[in-house]
Write a protein that holds these residues in place. Structure first.
Motif, PDB file in Angstrom:
ATOM      1  N   VAL A   4       0.926  -1.148   0.116  1.00 14.96           N
ATOM      2  CA  VAL A   4       0.171   0.011  -0.117  1.00 14.96           C
ATOM      3  C   VAL A   4       0.982   1.165  -0.081  1.00 14.96           C
ATOM      4  N   LEU A   5       0.496   2.339  -0.668  1.00 13.13           N
ATOM      5  CA  LEU A   5       1.325   3.403  -0.879  1.00 13.13           C
ATOM      6  C   LEU A   5       0.175   4.700  -0.288  1.00 13.13           C
ATOM      7  N   HIS A  34      -4.641   9.807   1.343  1.00 17.04           N
ATOM      8  CA  HIS A  34      -5.389   8.435   0.978  1.00 17.04           C
ATOM      9  C   HIS A  34      -4.531   7.320   0.953  1.00 17.04           C
ATOM     10  N   ALA A  35      -4.853   6.234   1.111  1.00 20.63           N
ATOM     11  CA  ALA A  35      -4.073   4.949   0.965  1.00 20.63           C
ATOM     12  C   ALA A  35      -4.455   4.309  -0.441  1.00 20.63           C
ATOM     13  N   VAL A  45       4.332   2.069  -7.856  1.00 24.87           N
ATOM     14  CA  VAL A  45       3.244   2.665  -8.538  1.00 24.87           C
ATOM     15  C   VAL A  45       1.807   2.515  -8.031  1.00 24.87           C
ATOM     16  N   THR A  46       1.149   3.598  -7.737  1.00 22.13           N
ATOM     17  CA  THR A  46      -0.143   3.339  -7.475  1.00 22.13           C
ATOM     18  C   THR A  46      -1.217   2.746  -8.181  1.00 22.13           C
ATOM     19  N   ALA A  58      -4.668  12.164 -10.499  1.00 23.78           N
ATOM     20  CA  ALA A  58      -4.308  13.503 -10.378  1.00 23.78           C
ATOM     21  C   ALA A  58      -3.583  13.543  -8.750  1.00 23.78           C
ATOM     22  N   MET A  59      -3.465  12.284  -8.041  1.00 25.20           N
ATOM     23  CA  MET A  59      -2.865  12.498  -6.798  1.00 25.20           C
ATOM     24  C   MET A  59      -1.388  12.504  -6.766  1.00 25.20           C
ATOM     25  N   GLU A  60      -0.618  12.816  -5.885  1.00 23.97           N
ATOM     26  CA  GLU A  60       0.489  12.786  -5.662  1.00 23.97           C
ATOM     27  C   GLU A  60       1.216  11.749  -4.778  1.00 23.97           C
ATOM     28  N   THR A  61       1.811  10.885  -5.237  1.00 23.29           N
ATOM     29  CA  THR A  61       2.463   9.648  -4.894  1.00 23.29           C
ATOM     30  C   THR A  61       3.604  10.368  -3.536  1.00 23.29           C
TER      31      THR A  61
END
Length: 93
Positions: A4-5, A34-35, A45-46, A58-61
Motif C-alpha cells: 500500500v502507498l 489516502h491509501a 506505482v499506485t 491526479a494525486m501525488e504519490t
C-alpha cells in the motif's frame, strides 16, 4: 492485501499551478491523505483507485509505504487531520 502507498489529494486550485512542484518537506496544499494499493508488478506505482475508491490519476504519490513504518500510523503524522476516514477504516482492519 499487497503493498500500500500513501497518496495526497491536492487542493484543486493549487494542483493546476506550478507550485505543485514544491520540494519534499515543503508546504503542500494537501486536501486529503489516502491509501492506495500498488499496481500489480510495480510496488512503487499506485493502482488506479485509492482504498476508498477515488481515482489516483491526479494525486501525488508520497513514496511512503506503511509497511516500512509498522510502529507508526500509516499516514505521515503531520497530515493526521487530513486523513481520509474511509481509507483509515480499511487500513485499520
Amino acid at each position: 492485501m499487497g503493498e500500500v502507498l500513501v497518496v495526497y489529494e491536492l487542493d484543486k486550485a493549487a494542483a493546476t499551478r506550478a507550485s505543485r512542484r514544491v520540494p519534499r518537506g515543503g508546504e503542500r496544499p494537501v486536501r486529503r491523505v489516502h491509501a492506495a494499493p500498488a499496481a500489480p508488478g510495480t510496488p512503487a506505482v499506485t493502482g488506479p483507485r485509492t482504498l476508498c475508491g477515488k481515482d489516483t490519476f491526479a494525486m501525488e504519490t508520497t513514496g511512503r509505504k506503511p509497511s516500512e513504518h509498522p510502529e507508526s500510523p500509516w499516514y505521515p503524522e503531520e497530515y493526521a487531520s487530513a486523513v481520509c476516514p474511509d481509507c483509515d477504516a480499511v487500513m485499520e482492519t
